[in-house]
Design an enzyme around this catalytic site. Sequence first.
Site, PDB file in Angstrom:
ATOM      1  N   ASP A 152      62.743  32.229 -44.837  1.00  0.00           N
ATOM      2  CA  ASP A 152      62.403  31.124 -45.697  1.00  0.00           C
ATOM      3  C   ASP A 152      60.972  30.742 -45.349  1.00  0.00           C
ATOM      4  O   ASP A 152      60.499  31.022 -44.260  1.00  0.00           O
ATOM      5  CB  ASP A 152      63.371  29.979 -45.389  1.00  0.00           C
ATOM      6  CG  ASP A 152      62.965  28.716 -46.067  1.00  0.00           C
ATOM      7  OD1 ASP A 152      62.665  28.780 -47.261  1.00  0.00           O
ATOM      8  OD2 ASP A 152      62.950  27.678 -45.399  1.00  0.00           O
ATOM      9  N   GLU A 180      56.464  14.767 -50.210  1.00  0.00           N
ATOM     10  CA  GLU A 180      56.284  13.480 -50.852  1.00  0.00           C
ATOM     11  C   GLU A 180      55.499  12.556 -49.951  1.00  0.00           C
ATOM     12  O   GLU A 180      54.612  11.836 -50.402  1.00  0.00           O
ATOM     13  CB  GLU A 180      57.655  12.874 -51.156  1.00  0.00           C
ATOM     14  CG  GLU A 180      58.435  13.684 -52.165  1.00  0.00           C
ATOM     15  CD  GLU A 180      59.410  12.837 -52.954  1.00  0.00           C
ATOM     16  OE1 GLU A 180      60.204  12.141 -52.305  1.00  0.00           O
ATOM     17  OE2 GLU A 180      59.354  12.879 -54.192  1.00  0.00           O
TER      18      GLU A 180
END
Lengths: 370, 1093
Positions: free
Chosen positions: B406, B512
């Site tokens: 990943d 974020e």
Amino acid sequence: MMASNYNAKEEDGHQPAAIGHGGAGTVKNKKPDNTAFKQQRLPAWQPILTAGTVLPAFFVIGLIFIPIGIGLFVTSNNIKELEIDYTGGDMSSPCYNCSQSYSWNSTKPCTCSVPFSLDQPFESNVFMYYGLSNFYQNHRRYVKSRDDSQLNGDKASLKSPSKECEPYRTSDEKPIAPCGAIANSLFNDTLELYYIDPNGSRTAIPLVKKGIAWWTDKHVKFRNPGGNDNLTVVFQGTSKPVNWRKSVYELDPSDPDNNGFINEDFIVWMRTAALPTFRKLYRIIHKKPNMTPTLPLGQYILEVTYNYPVRSFEGRKRMILSTISWMGGKNPFLGIAYITVGSVCFFLGIVLLIIHHKYGNRNHSADIPS
Amino acid sequence: MRHQHHRLLLLKSNCFGRDERRVDSRTIYVGHRPCPATDTFIPPKFCDNRIVSSKYTVWNFLPKNLFEQFRRIANFYFLIIFLVQVIVDTPTSPVTSGLPLFFVITVTAIKQGYEDWLRHKADNEVNKYLVTVLEDGRRARKESEKIKVGDVVEVVEDETFPCDLILLQSSREDETCFVTTASLDGESNHKTHYTVPDTEKGLESLSATVECEQPQPDLYKFVTFFSLCVVSLRSLGPENLLLKGATLKNTQKIYGVAVYSGMETKMALNYQGKSQKRSVVEKSINAFLLVYLCILVSKALVCTTLKYVWQSQPGQEEPWYNQKTQKEKDANLYLNMFTDFLSFMVLFNFIIPVSMYVTVEMQKFLGSFFISWDKDFFDPEIQEGALVNTSDLNEELGQVEYVFTDKTGTLTQNSMEFIECCIDGFQYKNRDSSTELDGFCVTDGPVSMLQQKAGREELFLRALCLCHTVQVKESTGQEDWVGDQVDGVLGLDGEMVHPAELRGFIASSPDEVALVKGAMKYGFTFLGMESKNMRVMNRDKDVETYELLHVLNFDPVRRRMSVIVRSKCGDIMLFCKGADSSIFPRVRQEEVDRISMHVERNATEGYRTLCVAYKLLSSEEYAQADAGLREARLALDDREEKLMAVYNQVETGMSLIGATAVEDRLQEEAAETMEALQRAGMKVWSTCYACRLFQRGTELLELTVRTLEDGGRRREERLHEVLLDYHKRAVSAFSFSPRSWTSAKQDYGFIIDGATLSLVFNSSPDSSHYKSLFLQICQNCTTVLCCRMAPLQKAQIVNMVKNSKGSPITLSIGDGANDVSMILEAHIGIGIKGKEGRQAVRNSDYAIPKLKHLKKLLLGHGHLYYVRIAHLVQYFFYKNLCFILPQFLYQFFCGSSQQPLYDAAYLTMYNICFTSMPILAYSLLEQHICMEVLMTKNAMLRWSPFLYWTLLGVYQGLLFFFGVRFLFSNPALQDNGQVFGNWSYGTIVFTVLVFTVTLKLAMDTRHWTWINHFVIWGSLAFYMFFSFFWGGIIWPFLRQQRLYFVFANMLRSVSAWLVIILLILLSLLPEILLLVLRKPRWPHSRQVRYTHI
């Protein structure tokens, strides 16, 4: 698989005590110990077997084995051995009649004499063996058919022998002592040796019947119940094995130290042979105190009291006279094997040496990019 | 995944009948007060709040555990052998096989019992925990297990929730509470949950019904209607549900109504045993076992046949000296044959030793400690080392061919930094992060245009400030967060530090936070939420407030999120941010053209790019969207799908403002690790870009949406074309020049993105053709990049490779919940103890703190364990073959009567005591590395080494038996003329055997630690000692004193000594020869290895 369950508990994280920790395992410092063992850094010896280290070993093995082999071979060849088959299978043999007319319940023993001659004198102690062929003393049903605690003098076992002894456990409602197939089939031929003097008279050769069984067997493993005296009383209430002609306490009435369970012929028989063709020590002919050979060359007669039937299973019976060396009886196998292995090692050593010298350097350089 | 959950659901909820299961929802009466409006109140029956994670009770432990253990094929086999020994008259006593079996079973049972006891304890702790329940207006203390569905439960701060609750009332003014779900999904951040609106009034009198779906394990899904006596209907979502196992934080106390209890809570439903992964090695062991089983059966058949052939000769079946018992005479011939066959099976069954299983298990279990003990895996940052969840796969680590990694948090650190942004095609780059407001500089736009741009800029920054789900960390004073004080703190040097710089933001995704922080650097600070109002401080230090109307949550399928806010002046705006591929189709093309170049470039540099778009909503538009959203949220069925449809409808016709680039820094040594793995011959597949996955000289093959759209034709056609072309280049190139393969090898790299991948997988009927093309291309590339993948796609790819030809061994490594599917799918799943919670770690087989540890785990431990286990298994088969072969040969000499060659004690002890410890020590300590053997797949457990070991075993077995056989042609072996019997024969063979197999191991040992020395020489010494001891005493409990003084007498015979030495040497000779003839590679290999690690 074993460790797979260990994380299961993590999920039961309901305990209020565990609250406030981000995840599992921040509770304590889990830094692993820096020990050589745990870090797999134990000091280690890392031997590398190369042609260089192994080659000398080959030569050394060769150099050691070949002399040993030669020694063994010479020793074995020096051992004198004489084998006489007295089964009486064919008409010409002296024991033919005995072997044919055999029956278990004949009262009159059948005897036969086998003449033979020695070409060489037998020096030193001579050992007399009887040999049987095609006799499966190592058959499982046979091997286990004994009761060692009875033979060890246990009185309870004397009265009720082990189940393993079946079908030689009881006879006429009385326990058999010694019970079992091995004891039942005790070799009961009597062998006697006579030297025929050049003048024709027979001299009996003294046969010693002690010292033929393992010392530990005679003194520890086999014991008469309640000492060696009054064997008749002790064995009262027991029955003799069905194939025996006399009871166990009559095996050697002349010598209480060789009677009953500690009769050496019996003990020798009870040590079951490894292979269907075997020999067992029967008597020892001690060397004479003067310089004369134990068995001088000449004519002999083997007197056999033929009791033991082998015809039914196509067995053979032999009498073997043999001298003994430090390696035991005559057996050329070890000597030949040692010489062969020693030579092979030596030869391999030479071949490898050549290979090593011829190709060794090239191999070495070709290896590096690996 | 969903299937799995579903099955689990059916398995777990034993409280329910099957029929009830079909009902889609359950109705709960809050406080057990029936709603006056509903006609009849039937108290529904739900299961109680008892958590049962234990498997056994005191009563069923024995039968259940035994049943589970004997379900294992090996245990069952040994049980059968044992039973045969008990029933049939067999040559060896039942003890010989019963004792080891009993030992194995007992140890396993004790271990499992202990683990279950721990579970019982934990269960009790949970179940007996006292909680406060509101009963008819009174507060009552109750044990947690007695909570019933519908009870109103009080929970105070720092307590965990005793069952799944719907939040009714909170002590906080804003009707929220904070919760941390660390023990559920490992996310330690505080999550906000909301009370059910309009229930503020007294709980004592509240009568309401809750209609919620049947229990299901998805932690993040919850669909419920809450009705206050039909007066009003409210739809509730996961933000109203407090999960059992989560902990209340920052809130004094809350009240909630229990909706799911006990085994139906989401936690309990998620409490799943992972499916057992089986090592590939285990499969080859089983194959070898089968071979040995065949050998065993054929040996028994041969012996049985021989026995009856032999018996048919006259006088042999029952000679006068060896009569059968009456029972034996009466037995049926065929039954006899059968029992004889069984007896032979028992006699030779040692060829498949029970101890091998024990040793393999022990080796794996103990061996896994070395991984968790390794201090190189210790990460000082998180104070943790490696974690081994399963020890079954140790050796598999050394066999990995494909590595799937990943990107986020695995290859990268997952600590995001805002690098640059691009507004309307102009790039803004923060050159120096320490400069503040003025650091906002223009790199490729004329300065004069700056003023005109100001409006767009501010819009962009507002969008960044508003379009997120970030929370501002509460400052309660006692928190250990230094940067929390909103009012500003003094820096160490006394200088006033801007308060916002130190503000703590909490979000589920670090992107974020990075974006909000980025906006803060440029002057727009998000101050937090105040009752549905988002407060933003602009450049002029004014606070603007926006009412948050809707959040269109992020999900990996849409790959974007939006917020709808209403500004002070009443404008309703929608801000949307998301991946370029998901934004671009929804904005105007000319805007895309201005920005796409920047996005592309940033993406190539390895930054995470997000595009920001906005849209002004007219009040009609908003009303329509609002209605749609509300309706979808109220839906009980297919809520997800309906919501998705509304989202897609709302997020159209937006205008693109700009794009951001966030850097996710690479993990330490990530590139080096990947390089090392590639050098070791592994193929690395990644779900990311960047990193030194591509070495120089690698030719790139790209298969993305962009390449497909080049031609302007239909994607499918283009896909076909491109695939064929690449196939030709990558695959055919190799097949044409197999000779120059190594020298002129062209490395290919392959890039594919999620959209294209789904095209490949499920576009047309002939997708299987595409799939195989795709797979072939991939297999010829050293590196494959899969960008922008959904979790399921990751698993799909892993699955595809896993099931491809040659079934290569795959390894997945990831750190987040989105990697779980991939981790579970691959042969080996590795979790990184990263920032994204513990989901991956919990589902993994091994967990390591950092990516860089992968190198040592695979190339170090994995390789070592592979060598060790391979050697262990082969050695076990070998040593039992040459143990049993003489016994088999002996049958030819004893009338096939099942007479054992060795004494029962030797038969039993051979595998348990005499030869087990050296191989165990070897298999734990050996560090014998031979690289080229390891490089090839499964090289040591293939048939050729197996054949070699088997032949060696046969050779040695023959040698042992016939060597002694020739010696025994004259059994007078002592110098006093006395003869040896059958037990001496066996003992000589056995002595040669024990010495040979131990010395064989000693020759294979390349790494002699003191433990090896101790164990190898100790075993031999123990054998000598034991033999003396065993033969030195008349054992009262033995029926037969077979070995009495046999060993001592053997040692008194010179011939026995000579034959023992000869046979040992002769049986090891081929091994020595091979060692010499084989090129001496070890020194070099070791160097290679150390440069690798």
